[in-house]
Design an enzyme around this catalytic site. Structure first.
Site, short mmCIF file in Angstrom:
data_model
loop_
_atom_site.label_atom_id
_atom_site.label_comp_id
_atom_site.label_asym_id
_atom_site.label_seq_id
_atom_site.Cartn_x
_atom_site.Cartn_y
_atom_site.Cartn_z
CE LYS A 94 -4.21 -1.86 0.25
NZ LYS A 94 -5.10 -1.76 -0.93
CD GLU A 116 -10.13 3.93 0.95
OE1 GLU A 116 -10.02 5.15 0.80
OE2 GLU A 116 -9.45 3.10 0.30
CB SER A 382 -0.14 -8.05 -1.05
OG SER A 382 -0.98 -8.83 -0.21
#
Lengths: 403, 268
Positions: A94, A116, A382
């Protein structure tokens, strides 16, 4: 050599085939247009790319390694390579997008960012980028997720971010996006909304993908060096789909590389018990984009369930929906229990505790690899699982496993 | 001229702005909504915007979010709302009705099916919040072909040339969002409103212009009535019903009383 696949790009209206677009209230049309222009300008600007590259390499920890999963490979009979986004600063992919968007927000002259978060990883990444670049940050998070990801909530607060619990609807990721959009409708003049996945109105799906495409570019070069060629199969988990689209993109032109996204099969295939959009999903509109969506016969968005908060979302990024429609990618699902088993397997066999999201991709590889003896599988890891340790301990404690 | 157009003309002839009242279908039950519609008309609503509940109402503030959740719990699907409109028309309801909602229920039913069913039920127009002109042009054409009025929004952020586009696509009236943000009760009337309405008029020609978002009191209605052809009140009506239900009173009576007070403030 098979003919190359021509990768469809979003058109001026943000359409990937019949998917994508800009389904937002009129008040947001000007802000998304402003963002589209600012992003196009930044993308073409070498100084922006240099600045982002500098942050990714000197701060976030890029490039991430490609690790041979030797013990798993031996056991399963296929060669398994892990793309280690779990080693990035803040513990997941991210940060690639968060740094890109917060940098862009600064260039646009915005004095505040909002985001969010579901699992909390995007919230932590945005809070981190905001702290680094000195801009106030507010993160919306469903109150159910606030509870199950308490560690990430505290982490965001440590970083100086205000976390706002969202109590409406299902109190998870989709409701956090609703609330962030409501904030943005009123605050766009001085605020940039750092959307955390490859979804939402144009330009988000394309922009978020671009910021994560570095994952696939690195992985492709690393695989070439290691294998002298390309892997047979590339696998990643898919919630909104940002890490998967980032990893897949560099491999899209080569048809011989199979691309598989793994969704959350949850507890069962009953409505509300999973977040697997590609089976029962229908084409619909949510959060500004037309895509595959879990909805009932009346067009109401269905609740979802996954043991992993980051995959607990009823829609999927429009580019994934289009690639699936074109037959270039395909999507499978694994259950909560399979993901939990994979969480343990990777921990015990490779010394890597994966995020529960990533554990879904691991689980599918565990299922599939024995059918691919001698093949090479590149698995997108990830994120790391530190944030999930309390959840797993709680789940297994309840199931009678000694802690 | 459509029923909506006639309502605006009548108000203009009477020297007042048209009062457009928003209520959510199924809040708190479909039976209450069925009693509510004629009561609002009798109290002075010139046009009623009937909200179709949606699971993810991103343009709405807390008051209408709660109403939407109550409506969904009461079974107010798009299909049920269309049936309700048909029943209301059969029992003589004559006030213009605009369905107001989000894209997914309409796309899920199918745009053409929706238009045909809405027209047959006696709906007069539709406004889909998350279908801006870029995504809603085909839908607007489908509505027009079914003799329904498509209504689009304009916002303070809309560049001037968008007013032309919206004017071309809309029929009945255009809805001007008075301020950035979600629906909800606010204390003031935004300062740049007169200029905004003027800019919209330049673009939309003779189409009536209604102003909404944040307007809740007779004083605000009076102020906006001097600028626009119509005034939209939503959250305040929804809140009056919520309060009534909480206090054990009749929500229909409460809404009608508020609408009477608002209607009295529309004279210019």
């Amino acid at each position: 050599m098979a003919e190359k696949f021509v990768v469809p790009e979003a058109d001026a209206a943000g359409r990937f085939g019949e998917f994508g677009g800009r389904f937002v209230p009129e008040t947001l049309m000007a802000p998304v247009e402003e963002l589209t222009k600012a992003y196009a300008k930044a993308r073409a600007d070498a100084s922006f790319r240099r600045e982002l590259h500098h942050l990714l390499t000197t701060y976030a920890g890029r490039p991430t390694p490609l690790t041979e999963a030797k013990r798993l490979s031996e056991e399963l009979g296929a060669r398994i390579l892990l793309k280690r986004e779990d080693l990035l600063h803040t513990g997941a992919h991210k940060i690639n997008n968060a740094l890109g968007q917060v940098l862009l927000a600064k260039r646009m002259g915005k004095s505040r960012v909002i985001a969010e978060t579901g699992a909390g990883q995007h919230g932590v990444a945005t809070a981190t980028a905001a702290a680094l670049l000195g801009i106030p940050c507010v993160v919306y998070m469903g109150s159910v997720d606030v509870e199950r990801q308490a560690l990430n909530v505290y982490r965001m607060r440590l970083l100086g971010t205000k976390v706002v619990p969202v109590d409406s609807g299902s109190k998870t990721l989709k409701d956090a996006i609703n609330e962030a959009m409501r904030d943005w409708v009123a605050s766009y003049a001085d605020t940039h909304y750092v959307l955390g996945s490859a979804l939402g109105p144009h330009p988000y799906p394309r922009m978020v993908r671009d910021f994560h495409a570095v994952i696939g570019r690195e992985a492709r070069a690393q695989a070439r060096k290691l294998l002298g060629g390309l892997p047979d199969l590339v696998v990643a988990c898919v919630g909104g789909g940002s890490n998967a689209i980032g990893l897949f993109h560099a491999f899209l032109p080569e048809r011989e590389v199979e691309l598989v996204g793994v969704e959350a099969g949850g507890r069962s295939s009953a409505p509300g018990e999973h977040a697997a959009r590609f089976g029962p999903g229908r084409v619909g509109v949510l959060h500004g984009t037309r895509t595959l969506l879990l909805a009932d016969d009346d067009g109401q968005v269905l609740p979802t369930h996954s043991v992993s908060a980051g995959l607990d979302y009823p829609a999927v990024g429009p580019e994934h929906a289009n690639l699936a429609a074109l037959g270039r990618t395909r999507y499978e699902s694994v259950t909560d229990d399979e993901a939990l088993a994979a969480f343990h397997a990777l921990s015990e066999k490779e010394g890597i505790i994966p995020a529960l999201e990533s554990a879904h991709a691991v689980a599918w590889v565990l299922r599939e690899a024995p059918k691919r003896r001698g093949g090479t599988i590149l698995l997108g890891l990830s994120g790391r699982g530190d944030k999930d340790v309390p959840t797993v301990a709680r789940l297994e404690g309840a199931a009678g496993v000694a802690l | 001229m459509s029923r909506i157009g006639r309502a605006f003309s009548r108000a203009a002839r009477d020297g007042r702005a048209a009062l457009v009242v928003f209520v959510e279908a199924g809040d708190p039950s479909l039976e209450v909504t069925e009693r509510l519609l004629p009561a609002l008309a009798a109290a002075g609503a010139d046009v009623i915007e009937l909200g179709v509940p949606f699971s993810d109402p991103i343009a709405d503030g807390p008051a209408i979010q709660r109403a939407s959740e109550r409506g969904l719990a009461a079974g107010a699907s798009l299909s049920a709302v269309l049936d309700l409109v048909a029943r209301s028309r059969a029992s003589g309801l004559d006030v213009p009705l605009v369905l107001f909602g989000y894209a997914n229920p309409v796309l899920s039913m199918g745009e053409a099916v929706f238009a045909a069913r809405a027209a047959a039920a006696g709906v007069d127009g539709a406004l889909v919040t998350d279908l801006p002109p870029e995504e809603g042009a085909a839908f607007a054409a489908t509505l027009k072909a079914a003799r329904l009025d498509p209504v689009f929004l304009l916002a303070p952020t809309s560049p001037p040339k968008r007013a032309k586009t919206v004017g071309r696509l809309s029929r009945g009236f255009v809805y001007v969002v008075s301020r950035a943000g979600v629906t909800g009760v606010r204390a003031d009337v935004p300062s740049g409103l007169e200029e905004l309405v003027g800019r919209v008029r330049d673009g939309v020609g003779r189409l009536p212009v209604a102003v909404g978002f944040g307007i809740s009191t007779p004083a605000q209605v009076a102020a906006v009535s001097c600028l626009a052809d119509g005034v939209v009140v939503g959250s305040a009506v929804v809140l009056s019903m919520e309060d009534a239900v909480r206090g054990g009173a009749d929500p229909v009576e409460a809404a009608a009383a508020l609408v009477r007070a608002l209607a009295a403030a529309t004279s210019r």
